[in-house]
Design an enzyme around this catalytic site. Structure first.
Site, PDB file in Angstrom:
ATOM      1  N   ILE A 217     101.510  20.837  32.449  1.00 51.24           N
ATOM      2  CA  ILE A 217     101.764  21.304  33.813  1.00 51.24           C
ATOM      3  C   ILE A 217     100.959  20.511  34.834  1.00 51.24           C
ATOM      4  O   ILE A 217     101.242  20.559  36.028  1.00 51.24           O
ATOM      5  CB  ILE A 217     101.456  22.809  33.962  1.00 51.24           C
ATOM      6  CG1 ILE A 217      99.948  23.076  33.860  1.00 51.24           C
ATOM      7  CG2 ILE A 217     102.236  23.642  32.968  1.00 51.24           C
ATOM      8  CD1 ILE A 217      99.541  24.451  34.329  1.00 51.24           C
ATOM      9  N   ASP A 218      99.941  19.766  34.377  1.00 48.70           N
ATOM     10  CA  ASP A 218      99.035  19.080  35.315  1.00 48.70           C
ATOM     11  C   ASP A 218      99.669  17.861  35.972  1.00 48.70           C
ATOM     12  O   ASP A 218      99.206  17.421  37.018  1.00 48.70           O
ATOM     13  CB  ASP A 218      97.756  18.638  34.586  1.00 48.70           C
ATOM     14  CG  ASP A 218      96.995  19.799  33.979  1.00 48.70           C
ATOM     15  OD1 ASP A 218      97.113  20.910  34.534  1.00 48.70           O
ATOM     16  OD2 ASP A 218      96.303  19.604  32.968  1.00 48.70           O
ATOM     17  N   VAL A 351      98.590  32.061  34.660  1.00 52.16           N
ATOM     18  CA  VAL A 351      99.922  32.485  35.085  1.00 52.16           C
ATOM     19  C   VAL A 351     100.786  31.256  35.404  1.00 52.16           C
ATOM     20  O   VAL A 351     102.011  31.294  35.293  1.00 52.16           O
ATOM     21  CB  VAL A 351      99.824  33.417  36.317  1.00 52.16           C
ATOM     22  CG1 VAL A 351      99.348  32.658  37.554  1.00 52.16           C
ATOM     23  CG2 VAL A 351     101.165  34.069  36.603  1.00 52.16           C
ATOM     24  N   GLY A 625     130.601  24.446  44.770  1.00 52.23           N
ATOM     25  CA  GLY A 625     130.537  22.992  44.720  1.00 52.23           C
ATOM     26  C   GLY A 625     131.773  22.297  45.240  1.00 52.23           C
ATOM     27  O   GLY A 625     131.832  21.077  45.264  1.00 52.23           O
ATOM     28  N   GLN A 714     124.537  31.607  45.801  1.00 55.20           N
ATOM     29  CA  GLN A 714     124.056  30.257  45.478  1.00 55.20           C
ATOM     30  C   GLN A 714     123.532  29.518  46.707  1.00 55.20           C
ATOM     31  O   GLN A 714     122.808  28.529  46.575  1.00 55.20           O
ATOM     32  CB  GLN A 714     125.188  29.452  44.828  1.00 55.20           C
ATOM     33  CG  GLN A 714     125.649  30.021  43.503  1.00 55.20           C
ATOM     34  CD  GLN A 714     127.015  29.501  43.088  1.00 55.20           C
ATOM     35  OE1 GLN A 714     127.149  28.403  42.562  1.00 55.20           O
ATOM     36  NE2 GLN A 714     128.057  30.289  43.317  1.00 55.20           N
TER      37      GLN A 714
END
Length: 832
Positions: A217-218, A351, A625, A714
């Site tokens: 995650i870093d 978290v 879309g 959306q």
């Protein structure tokens, strides 16, 4: 959706359901060999897509792994998206004919062997995609650091015939893998000498191939723009920051938020950009020695401007220029002592590693998993260990130890006080983010004005991230000394004079807001040329930035066409793509598409959970879309869909039947649920109701069906960190370009811009943000269907099909070459 039955032989007419082009798979340039019949009279193939014959000597990917074995492990800290990578490695490995093994508990499992190394099956990775963490476990392993431990690991692999190892982890885990590979020959010799393995086993396992995927995650690994897990961690952080913002406003508080990242400030920096923080502390660029005075002055200015809160983001490894740590408690004490503000500290902790992975991380991990398998199976004894990486929008292979060395060089640079070098070594993406943040947070509008007026408007349907782009546009414009005008309700508002001056504080809290604060309409300008020209003259507008979707692009073209009749329209124009459909030519991504994609993916997760509970149920989901199948395709990848029907790939009723047959076979396995996505305009006859009725009828006695039309949900919601950051950078770049263009077109105090390059669209193309004359993009556009003629994401559809267990043929005659990192990281970043 490619619909090839799992059973014997393809269905008649099936070719019409396959992609009508030879498309590359990721950055491996694997060409998808697709034969097809001509489309029926009610459908026509999108312009620009042609068949290519099968090249002579093409190697079949379906047999590339026959006789080979691959092991996959996750090591070090867990990260959301690791499971998606494991799933892709397992399924693509099995697709190629290889045997694939899980190594549970990381390197410890490799050392311990036994049940920690077990063969994977197609079904064993089902329902993994949406899970956080790593299902196969991860552990910090001291045993593997010793030669004795690596001997045991080597024996465990040799006994199972495994000579290909895929490691998903951080720099420490990947360095360990490279050491293992370098010692492999010596380890085998020692095992052979001690009788641990036989001569035949040693011969069969003479070399070990290593490929790494960075899961952290870093985002601290040099050579990749994003590591697996980073985007999901940003989602967790922004959820908390948005929640804290509401309570901070209520009580007029200052919040100091500490985020993870070890010695890398990426999470802190992107969080600061995405939430419009007053200050950020990152280890790569410590503040000046008088930072305390500067910080307090900034906070006071924000409050004096009418804000009811202050947000300060701190990376856990933050330091000052002398290497002394700057802690959250230090900052709180400073603010309370000097300003007397009610201040709270929140340390987010683990978290940030938790929760379900974002759509971006699932797609990234899936792409990397495919790339990793192909790199392993193509490996030779002379191929260096490589890491699969992301550069811009391109998947690339880089030498593993080059990336590790540059990552270590960053730490060395910081330890030696060479902080400018540290920022450069982090890569161009980090540099650009840091430059934009410094402009928005640390530079105030100059007292001397430029004398130019720039207007900004939204055109088309609302898209999350539009407000972040407007905020950056306004503030960077003010920093350049311009007078900034906000145009409400698009071209219609410009025609009716709904224009007002907009200031710094007005847009202060806009970054996290969904929709369009300026208001947006689909109206095109042509019928209002006289009124628009009059108001451009009345308000003294010298440049116009249009943030919007396909209507913004076509409206820009009309404005350029009107220059011949109205001199007032001869001003520089910049189009910034912002639409959930991602259908604007000239850009791989549009602001808002990521938020819509995450909304669809989250909904599909809930639906899959329901389907898994009831068993033998197939859900048909309709996505937005227009004619563009981007959302359906990418959501299919992110949610693990069995099929995704899009306009760009024509299909027939026989192909629909083939899909039903595929799901019927699937219901005989332990995975008794199905998910089918349909783009809203993929076929005028095969509607969502038609497909639902067909599946319901043909699946009688085997499965039942449900349908969901997701609709305008959306377009709503708070923008994702990606869209906030992307919108911010696009807005900043647009203002920098239009400022230069206004100066270039200025003659005797008057602006006159009538050249093609004075009306451009800013888009992301592969690895760069580029400005392209909109007149040139006309030739690349299918105006009838409002889509580009060539769309990069179509080359990802083979991944979707393989992971859904369709038997498609791949050509591996062209492979990606190994790039080198050293030249890339020191390329100077263009100034804003």
């Amino acid at each position: 959706m490619v619909a090839v039955p799992v059973g014997p032989g393809p269905s008649p007419g099936l070719g019409r359901f396959l992609a009508p082009a030879a498309l590359s798979l990721g950055a491996l340039l694997l060409l998808l060999l697709l034969s097809f019949l001509p489309p029926g009279p009610s459908r026509r193939r999108s312009a620009g897509r042609k068949m290519s014959p099968s090249p002579a000597g093409a190697q079949h990917a379906e047999t590339l792994g026959v006789g080979k074995a691959i092991a996959v492990l996750t090591s070090g800290g867990d990260a959301q998206g690791m499971n998606a990578a494991v799933r892709a490695v397992v399924r693509v490995g099995i697709y190629t004919g290889a045997r694939v093994f899980f190594v549970c508990e990381g390197y410890q499992g490799l050392v311990d062997g036994g049940d920690h190394i077990r063969e994977a099956t197609w079904e064993s990775v089902s329902m993994m995609l949406q899970l956080g963490g790593t299902v196969i476990g991860s552990a910090r392993c001291q045993d593997f650091r010793t030669r004795e431990g690596r001997l045991r690991a080597a024996r465990n692999l040799v006994k199972r015939g495994i000579t290909n190892l895929c490691v998903i982890g951080g720099d420490g885990s990947l360095t360990g893998a490279d050491t293992f590979r370098a010692e492999w020959g010596g380890l085998l010799a020692e095992l052979l000498k001690t009788g641990g393995i036989t001569a035949e086993e040693a011969q069969r396992s003479s070399h070990l191939n290593i490929v790494g995927m960075v899961g952290s995650i870093d985002n601290d690994f040099c050579g990749t723009d994003m590591t697996i897990g980073t985007d999901s961690a940003l989602h967790r952080i922004m959820e908390i920051v948005d929640a804290i913002t509401t309570t901070a406003q209520s009580h007029q508080r200052t919040f100091v938020l500490e985020v993870m990242g070890r010695h890398c400030g990426y999470l802190a920096l992107i969080t600061a950009l995405a939430c419009g923080a007053d200050w950020v502390f990152i280890p790569e660029s410590p503040p000046e020695d008088d930072w305390e005075e500067h910080l307090c002055r900034r906070l006071a200015e924000t409050r004096d401007g009418g804000s009811r809160l202050n947000i300060i983001i701190v990376a856990e490894g933050a330091i000052d220029k002398h290497g002394k740590p700057i802690t959250s408690d230090d900052i709180k004490a400073l603010v309370v002592k000097r300003l007397g503000y009610d201040t709270r500290v929140t340390i987010l902790g683990h978290v940030q590693r938790g929760g379900t992975p974002s759509a971006f991380d699932r797609i990234l991990a899936s792409r990397m998993g495919v790339e990793a398998v192909m790199a392993l199976l193509e490996g030779t004894p002379d191929t260096p260990a490589c890491v699969v990486s992301l550069s811009g929008n391109q998947a690339v292979r880089l030498p593993l130890m080059e990336c590790v060395q540059v990552t270590k060089d960053v730490t060395t640079a910081m330890n030696e006080g060479r902080f400018e070098d540290a920022v450069k070594l982090r890569g161009r993406s980090f540099q650009n983010n840091w430059n934009v943040y410094k402009l928005l947070a640390h530079i105030r509008p100059p007292a001397t004005k430029s004398g130019y007026t720039v207007a900004v408007m939204n055109v088309g349907a609302p898209a999350a991230g539009m407000n972040a782009a407007v905020r950056a546009t306004v503030r960077i414009g003010l920093i350049h000394g311009h007078r900034m005008l906000a145009v409400h309700d698009g071209f219609e508002g410009l025609a009716f004079g709904m224009v007002e001056e907009i200031g710094w504080n007005t847009v202060g809290s806009w970054t996290g807001l969904g929709g369009s604060k300026l208001g947006t309409k689909r109206t095109l300008p042509k019928k209002y040329f006289e009124e628009i020209s009059a108001n451009i003259s009345k308000f003294g507008i010298h440049g116009l930035i249009i943030i919007g979707g396909f209507e913004a692009f076509t409206g820009g073209l009309e404005m350029v066409e009107g220059r011949g009749r109205f001199d007032e329209l001869c001003i520089p124009l910049c189009i910034v793509p912002a639409t959930v459909s991602n259908n604007v030519p000239g850009s791989d991504f549009s602001i808002g598409a990521d938020t819509a994609l995450n909304t669809i993916t989250t909904t599909c997760d809930l639906i899959k959970q329901s389907a898994a509970g009831t068993k033998r149920r197939v859900f048909i989901i309709e996505t937005m879309g227009g004619f563009c199948g981007y959302l359906a395709t990418m959501a299919g990848l992110a949610a693990g869909a069995d099929a995704a029907y899009i306009f760009e790939e024509p299909f027939s009723s026989r192909d629909l039947q083939a899909n039903v047959d595929h799901l019927t076979e699937k219901m005989k396995t332990t995975v008794k649920r199905g998910l089918v996505l349909r783009n809203e305009r993929c076929n005028e006859n095969y509607t969502t109701d038609f497909i639902y009725n067909l599946y319901s009828e043909e699946g009688k006695g085997v499965f039942d069906c449900r349908k969901n039309v997701l609709g305008h949900m959306q377009q709503g919601g708070s923008p994702t960190p990606f869209d906030r950051n992307f919108g911010t950078k696009m807005g900043a770049k647009a203002v920098a370009w239009i400022t230069g263009k206004i100066k270039e077109c200025s003659r005797h105090g008057r602006i006159f811009a009538n050249t093609a390059d004075s009306a451009c669209l800013l888009g992301m193309r592969k690895r760069s943000l580029v400005f392209q004359p909109i007149a040139e993009l006309r030739q690349q556009t299918d105006f009838e269907h409002r889509i580009p003629k060539e769309q990069w994401w179509l080359k990802l559809r083979p991944i979707l099909k393989i992971l859904a267990k369709y038997n498609i043929e791949l050509d591996t005659s062209e492979t990606a070459h190994l790039e080198h990192l050293t030249r890339k990281v020191l390329v100077p970043e263009a100034t804003l």
